[in-house]
Write a protein that holds these residues in place. Structure first.
Motif, PDB file in Angstrom:
ATOM      1  N   UNK A 186     -14.518  -3.917  -7.835  1.00  0.00           N
ATOM      2  CA  UNK A 186     -13.738  -4.271  -6.480  1.00  0.00           C
ATOM      3  C   UNK A 186     -12.221  -4.418  -5.937  1.00  0.00           C
ATOM      4  N   UNK A 187     -12.232  -4.949  -4.806  1.00  0.00           N
ATOM      5  CA  UNK A 187     -11.433  -3.909  -3.603  1.00  0.00           C
ATOM      6  C   UNK A 187      -9.711  -4.191  -4.642  1.00  0.00           C
ATOM      7  N   UNK A 188      -9.260  -5.708  -5.622  1.00  0.00           N
ATOM      8  CA  UNK A 188      -8.288  -6.264  -6.037  1.00  0.00           C
ATOM      9  C   UNK A 188      -8.476  -5.304  -7.186  1.00  0.00           C
ATOM     10  N   UNK A 189      -8.853  -4.685  -8.360  1.00  0.00           N
ATOM     11  CA  UNK A 189      -9.408  -3.816  -9.336  1.00  0.00           C
ATOM     12  C   UNK A 189      -8.952  -2.873  -8.827  1.00  0.00           C
ATOM     13  N   UNK A 190      -9.388  -1.970  -7.891  1.00  0.00           N
ATOM     14  CA  UNK A 190      -9.239  -1.082  -7.445  1.00  0.00           C
ATOM     15  C   UNK A 190      -8.038  -0.518  -7.333  1.00  0.00           C
ATOM     16  N   UNK A 191      -6.713  -1.864  -6.151  1.00  0.00           N
ATOM     17  CA  UNK A 191      -5.330  -1.726  -5.748  1.00  0.00           C
ATOM     18  C   UNK A 191      -5.080  -1.390  -6.960  1.00  0.00           C
ATOM     19  N   UNK A 192      -5.075  -2.103  -8.485  1.00  0.00           N
ATOM     20  CA  UNK A 192      -4.912  -1.455  -9.853  1.00  0.00           C
ATOM     21  C   UNK A 192      -4.191  -0.286 -10.778  1.00  0.00           C
ATOM     22  N   UNK A 193      -4.776   0.565  -9.711  1.00  0.00           N
ATOM     23  CA  UNK A 193      -5.208   1.976 -10.126  1.00  0.00           C
ATOM     24  C   UNK A 193      -3.678   2.205  -9.280  1.00  0.00           C
ATOM     25  N   UNK A 194      -3.348   2.948 -10.555  1.00  0.00           N
ATOM     26  CA  UNK A 194      -1.952   3.773  -9.939  1.00  0.00           C
ATOM     27  C   UNK A 194      -1.630   5.395  -9.086  1.00  0.00           C
ATOM     28  N   UNK A 195      -1.864   5.272  -8.170  1.00  0.00           N
ATOM     29  CA  UNK A 195      -2.056   6.664  -7.141  1.00  0.00           C
ATOM     30  C   UNK A 195      -3.251   5.702  -6.273  1.00  0.00           C
ATOM     31  N   UNK A 196      -3.763   4.648  -6.090  1.00  0.00           N
ATOM     32  CA  UNK A 196      -4.930   4.321  -4.688  1.00  0.00           C
ATOM     33  C   UNK A 196      -3.810   2.711  -4.463  1.00  0.00           C
ATOM     34  N   UNK A 197      -4.027   3.203  -3.298  1.00  0.00           N
ATOM     35  CA  UNK A 197      -3.115   2.010  -1.929  1.00  0.00           C
ATOM     36  C   UNK A 197      -4.396   1.501  -1.461  1.00  0.00           C
ATOM     37  N   UNK A 198      -3.640   0.921  -0.575  1.00  0.00           N
ATOM     38  CA  UNK A 198      -4.238   0.040   0.492  1.00  0.00           C
ATOM     39  C   UNK A 198      -6.267   0.683   1.035  1.00  0.00           C
ATOM     40  N   UNK A 199      -5.257   1.431   1.540  1.00  0.00           N
ATOM     41  CA  UNK A 199      -5.721   2.834   2.240  1.00  0.00           C
ATOM     42  C   UNK A 199      -6.666   3.101   1.748  1.00  0.00           C
ATOM     43  N   UNK A 200      -6.921   3.839   0.373  1.00  0.00           N
ATOM     44  CA  UNK A 200      -7.491   4.652  -0.119  1.00  0.00           C
ATOM     45  C   UNK A 200      -8.343   3.720  -0.220  1.00  0.00           C
ATOM     46  N   UNK A 201      -8.020   2.147  -0.920  1.00  0.00           N
ATOM     47  CA  UNK A 201      -8.777   1.398  -1.395  1.00  0.00           C
ATOM     48  C   UNK A 201     -10.590   0.860  -0.445  1.00  0.00           C
ATOM     49  N   UNK A 202      -9.347   0.689   0.563  1.00  0.00           N
ATOM     50  CA  UNK A 202     -10.715   0.800   1.907  1.00  0.00           C
ATOM     51  C   UNK A 202     -11.796   1.934   2.065  1.00  0.00           C
ATOM     52  N   UNK A 203     -11.128   3.275   1.682  1.00  0.00           N
ATOM     53  CA  UNK A 203     -12.210   4.373   1.697  1.00  0.00           C
ATOM     54  C   UNK A 203     -12.956   4.574   1.269  1.00  0.00           C
ATOM     55  N   UNK A 204     -12.372   4.247  -0.541  1.00  0.00           N
ATOM     56  CA  UNK A 204     -13.338   4.269  -1.295  1.00  0.00           C
ATOM     57  C   UNK A 204     -14.788   3.233  -1.289  1.00  0.00           C
ATOM     58  N   UNK A 238     -10.303  10.895   0.132  1.00  0.00           N
ATOM     59  CA  UNK A 238     -10.344   9.855   0.336  1.00  0.00           C
ATOM     60  C   UNK A 238      -9.004   9.049   0.384  1.00  0.00           C
ATOM     61  N   UNK A 239      -8.452  10.208   0.094  1.00  0.00           N
ATOM     62  CA  UNK A 239      -6.606  10.330   0.122  1.00  0.00           C
ATOM     63  C   UNK A 239      -6.325   9.408  -1.013  1.00  0.00           C
ATOM     64  N   UNK A 240      -6.658   9.496  -2.429  1.00  0.00           N
ATOM     65  CA  UNK A 240      -6.473   9.391  -3.623  1.00  0.00           C
ATOM     66  C   UNK A 240      -5.191  10.061  -4.436  1.00  0.00           C
ATOM     67  N   UNK A 241      -4.387   9.982  -5.322  1.00  0.00           N
ATOM     68  CA  UNK A 241      -3.249  10.951  -5.285  1.00  0.00           C
ATOM     69  C   UNK A 241      -3.733  10.717  -6.872  1.00  0.00           C
ATOM     70  N   UNK A 242      -4.177  11.520  -7.026  1.00  0.00           N
ATOM     71  CA  UNK A 242      -5.238  12.440  -8.247  1.00  0.00           C
ATOM     72  C   UNK A 242      -3.805  12.268  -9.303  1.00  0.00           C
ATOM     73  N   UNK A 243      -2.772  12.874  -9.264  1.00  0.00           N
ATOM     74  CA  UNK A 243      -2.414  13.296 -10.364  1.00  0.00           C
ATOM     75  C   UNK A 243      -1.799  12.412 -11.316  1.00  0.00           C
TER      76      UNK A 243
END
Ligand code: SF4
Lengths: 442, 281
Positions: free
Chosen positions: A354-372, A389-394
Motif C-alpha cells: 500500500x501507499x504507506x509501505x511504498x513510502x518507506x522504501x528508500x528511493x521512493x518518494x511521494x510522487x513515484x509512490x503515487x505513480x506506482x 516512474x521516478x524511482x531512484x533505483x540505485x
C-alpha cells in the motif's frame, strides 16, 4: 483585443506613487539584509490569497515553492528578507545584532520598505516580504513599526502577495492579532533548542516569552477556521499558519533532542514548518563554538531530511532516533538508516504494497509512490519500469521486488549494502564539518 | 504505405497531418516542418493545414480523454527532437487502446512524451520565478530564452499576478511574445525585438535588487554547485542579478517600450485547457 490597439495600450503610462531613493536606501538595504540572512525560512508556500479587484499579486497554489533566485550559497530566494531595524536592546550572544556588538545600525521607515517590496514584486524579483526585526526600544514599539509597514502595503499599495512576519516575543497580544490579520504567515523563532541554552546565551528571552505568542497564534488559527466556515468573508488570520527556526550547533543538544522538539511542535502547536539553521560563528564568545568552526551543514541537511519524513512520509521522531542512537548517521540519509535497521520490513513487493509501505522504501518518494499505484493498475510492474516512474533505483533496488524479482544481477549482503548506499549519496552532500561539540566548553 | 509528411509548423497543421494519415491509410515515418525539409527516400507529401480537419482530430482526442488532448497540446510546445513523430505515434496508440493507455507510464511511446512535457512544466515552474520585468513607461516588459515554448503556460500565472497592469514577455528563442493589457492576453510572433533601456527609476530598482541579492548570501556557506543545480546557467542571461554594469545605468532619454510593430504570422497554439483567462473574482 485587435492588434492595432496594442502599441497604444502598451504606451499607456500608469501613474503610481514615487519615492525618491537616495544612496541611503541602498546602504540600509545592505545592512538590513546582511543582518537578516541567517534566518532560514524563505518560502511562500501555503498562501491562498487569490486575485482581488484593484490589487496587485496573488499567492495561489501555483506559486507555492516558487524560487525567484538562488544566492551564492545555493539557497532559494523567494522573499525580500530584511530586518525592520538591526537596533536591538537585547544581547543574545549568538546574534550579530546583539546590543554589545559594535556594528552599524539603521532602520527602514515603513514607507521605504513598502516601496521596496512593491517595486521588487512588480519586477518579479520576489514573491513577497519576510519581515523580522531587532527589538527597538521595546517589543511593542518594534511590532508597531512592522504593522505600519504591512498596513501600508496591504491598504495603500493594495498588495496581495505573500507576507511572512516575525512576532516579537514579549509584544502585546493585540499587536500579535493585528500582525496576523495582515500577514500570511507568522513565526516566532525558538532559536536555541533548550531552555538552558536560552538562559545561557539569550538571557533576555525566556521559554515562556516565546511559547506564549506561539500558543496565541495557534488558538487564533483554530478560531479563525471556524469563523471562516460561518462567514466566508471573515478576515483571515495568518492563513499560511506559523513556523519557527532552531539554530543547530550553537549549543550541545543532540539530534534526538531536536527531532523530539520538532515532533512536539508539529503535534502540540500545529506548526506548518520547523526550519533549521546551521550556526555560523559570527562572534567570538567563550560559550560559543569558535570562529574557525564551520557551520554544521551536513547535520542541518540530515535534520531537514528527517523533518521531511515526519511531515510527508508518516514517520515519527521515535522511529528515527532513540536513546541508543541519539544522532543521525552522517554517511546515509535517515530513511536509509531506518531501512538498514529494519531488514525484516524488506524487500517490499511494489505490485502489492500500500501507499504507506511504498513510502518507506528508500528511493521512493511521494510522487513515484503515487505513480506506482496508478501504473500497476494496467498490469504488473517489473524492475525495468520503476526508473521511468521516478524511482531512484540505485537506492531502491536493494529494498524492493517487482513481480517477485529483484533487479537483474544485483548482489549484496548487509555489509556491502551500507557501503553501496554511502557511495550513491556521497557526491551530492555538503562537506562534512569538523566535530563541533568537542569545541564546546562544558 | 509508409510516408513522410511536410506541414507548416502550426499545431493545426500537425493535427491535419494526423487526419490525412488516417483518411489515406498511410503510416508516417517522419513529419517535418516545411522549412526543415530534407531529401528522403520515402514518398513525401505536403499537407495543407485544414482548420476543420484539425478540429475533428482535437475533438476526437478530447473525447478519448481531456488529459490525452492536453498531453498532445503540451507535447507540441516542447523542444523534444522529432516531437511530431512522437506525438503522432502517441495519438495512434491512444486511438487504438483508449484512455487507459495513459497509465502505462513506462511505455516506450508514452514515456518520451511524458518526460518532455515534464521538462516543459519544469521550465515553466522555474521561469515563474526567474523572469525579470522592467518597468518602462508604465508597462512591464521582460525577455526570456527558454528551450520550450512556455508562453501559453506562463500566461495564467502572470495575468493573475499583474491583473491591473499591462505587460509583455518576449521569447527570444521562438521569437514570439505574450502581450497582456486590459484583461486580454495574446501570443504573437514578433521579429527584431529590442528592449528599451532603463530610465533612472528603473535603473535604481535594478541596482537595489542586485545589492539585495549580493547581501543575502552567507559567505561561510558558499556553494556554487548547489546554486548551479538549482538555477542552471542558461537562465542567468536574462536575470537582473547577473548583468554587467551597463545594465544598471540609466539612459537620459525617456524609455519607450511600445514602438514595436507586431507582424502577422502563423498563430501559435495559445489556448490550452486550464490555461484560459478565467475571472476568479
Ligand atoms: S532579540 Fe533578536 S535581534 Fe536582538 S539580539 Fe536577540 S536574536 Fe538578535
Amino acid at each position: 483585443m485587435p492588434l492595432s490597439v496594442l502599441p497604444a495600450v502598451l504606451a499607456a503610462v500608469v501613474q503610481r506613487p514615487t519615492i525618491k531613493h537616495t544612496m541611503d536606501v541602498l546602504e540600509k538595504l545592505s545592512i538590513l539584509t546582511d543582518a537578516a540572512k541567517y534566518d532560514a525560512a524563505c518560502t511562500s508556500s501555503g498562501g491562498s490569497r487569490s486575485f482581488k479587484k484593484g490589487h496587485i499579486g496573488n499567492t495561489s497554489s501555483s506559486v507555492a515553492g516558487c524560487c525567484h533566485s538562488f544566492s551564492a550559497d545555493g539557497r532559494c530566494v523567494t522573499l525580500l528578507k530584511v530586518l525592520m531595524t538591526n537596533r536591538c536592546i537585547y544581547d543574545c550572544k549568538y546574534c550579530v545584532n546583539r546590543r554589545s556588538n559594535d556594528t552599524r545600525r539603521t532602520a527602514f521607515t515603513p514607507e521605504e520598505l513598502a516601496d521596496l517590496t512593491i517595486n521588487f514584486y512588480r519586477r518579479n524579483y520576489i514573491e513577497g516580504l519576510f519581515l523580522s526585526s531587532g527589538v527597538y526600544r521595546n517589543p511593542d514599539y518594534t511590532m508597531e513599526l512592522m504593522i505600519q509597514t504591512l498596513r501600508l502595503l496591504r491598504e495603500t499599495y493594495r498588495f496581495n502577495g505573500y507576507i511572512h512576519a516575525k512576532a516579537i516575543p514579549g509584544a502585546a497580544p493585540e499587536l500579535v492579532e493585528q500582525l496576523g490579520l495582515l500577514a500570511d504567515r507568522l513565526s516566532v523563532n525558538i532559536e536555541l533548542p533548550s531552555e538552558s541554552g536560552l538562559k545561557l546565551l539569550a538571557p533576555d528571552k525566556s521559554k515562556k516569552a516565546i511559547l506564549t505568542p506561539m500558543r496565541q497564534i495557534q488558538s487564533r488559527n483554530i478560531q479563525n477556521k471556524e469563523e471562516l466556515v460561518k462567514y466566508r468573508h471573515a478576515p483571515k488570520f495568518a492563513p499560511a499558519g506559523q513556523s519557527t527556526q532552531l539554530i543547530i550547533g550553537a549549543t550541545p543538544e543532540d539530534d534526538l533532542h531536536i527531532l523530539r522538539l520538532t515532533q512536539g511542535l508539529y503535534d502540540q502547536y500545529r506548526l506548518k514548518r520547523v526550519f533549521y539553521s546551521a550556526y555560523v560563528p559570527v562572534v567570538e564568545h567563550t560559550l560559543l563554538p569558535g570562529k574557525d568552526v564551520k557551520p554544521p551543514l551536513l547535520r542541518e541537511h540530515r535534520l531537514y531530511q528527517a523533518d521531511w519524513l515526519l511531515r510527508f512520509y508518516g514517520f515519527r521522531a521515535e522511529e528515527l532516533l532513540d536513546e541508543e542512537h541519539r544522532n543521525f548517521d552522517p554517511r546515509v540519509d535517515p530513511k536509509c538508516s531506518w531501512a538498514l535497521a529494519h531488514p525484516h520490513f524488506f524487500p517490499v513487493e511494489v505490485n502489492q504494497a500500500d501507499y504507506e509501505t511504498l513510502l518507506r522504501i528508500p528511493g521512493v518518494g511521494v510522487v513515484s509512490a503515487r505513480r506506482i499505484l496508478s501504473a500497476r493498475r494496467t498490469g504488473p510492474l517489473h524492475t525495468e519500469d520503476l526508473r521511468k516512474l521516478g524511482v531512484v533505483m540505485k537506492r531502491a533496488q536493494y529494498f524492493l521486488t517487482a513481480s517477485g524479482r529483484m533487479a537483474d544481477g544485483l548482489r549484496f549482503n548487509q555489509d556491502t549494502l551500507l557501503h553501496n548506499l554511502i557511495l550513491t549519496e556521497q557526491p551530492s552532500l555538503p562537506q562534512p564539518e569538523v566535530e563541533q561539540l568537542s569545541l564546546f566548553l562544558p | 504505405m509508409e510516408m513522410v509528411y511536410y506541414y507548416d509548423g502550426s499545431f493545426e497543421g500537425f493535427l491535419s497531418c494526423i487526419f490525412e494519415s488516417y483518411a489515406k491509410k498511410e503510416v508516417l515515418t517522419a513529419i517535418y516542418r516545411d522549412e526543415d525539409a530534407v531529401p528522403t527516400l520515402f514518398d513525401c507529401r505536403t499537407v495543407v493545414t485544414d482548420q476543420d480537419h484539425a478540429n475533428r482530430v482535437l475533438r476526437k482526442l478530447i473525447k478519448i480523454s481531456p488529459s490525452a488532448a492536453e498531453l498532445i497540446q503540451k507535447g507540441f510546445l516542447t523542444c523534444m527532437e522529432e516531437k511530431e513523430l512522437h506525438l503522432y505515434r502517441l495519438v495512434v496508440k491512444l486511438l487504438g487502446e483508449g484512455p487507459s493507455f495513459l497509465r502505462k507510464l513506462s511505455d516506450e511511446t508514452l514515456y518520451p512524451v511524458a518526460t518532455a512535457v515534464r521538462h516543459l512544466h519544469g521550465e515553466v515552474h522555474l521561469l515563474k520565478g526567474f523572469i525579470r520585468f522592467s518597468e518602462l513607461g508604465g508597462v512591464l516588459g521582460s525577455e526570456i530564452e527558454p528551450k520550450n515554448r512556455v508562453l501559453p503556460l506562463l500566461r495564467t500565472h502572470f495575468c493573475a499576478r499583474y491583473r491591473e497592469d499591462a505587460f509583455f514577455i518576449y521569447d527570444r528563442t521562438h521569437k514570439e511574445a505574450l502581450f497582456y493589457a486590459g484583461g486580454k492576453a495574446i501570443i504573437r510572433p514578433i521579429e527584431g525585438f529590442q528592449m528599451a533601456p532603463p530610465d533612472e527609476r528603473e535603473a535604481n530598482y535594478r541596482l537595489l535588487w542586485k545589492r539585495f541579492y549580493d547581501s543575502i548570501a552567507i559567505k561561510e556557506r558558499e556553494n556554487p554547485r548547489l546554486r548551479m543545480n538549482n538555477m542552471p546557467k542558461r537562465y542567468w542571461n536574462t536575470m537582473t542579478e547577473f548583468q554587467d554594469e551597463s545594465y544598471f545605468k540609466a539612459e537620459s532619454f525617456p524609455a519607450d517600450a511600445a514602438g514595436h510593430a507586431v507582424p502577422a504570422g502563423k498563430p501559435v497554439p495559445e489556448i490550452l485547457p486550464g490555461c484560459e483567462l478565467s475571472d476568479p473574482g
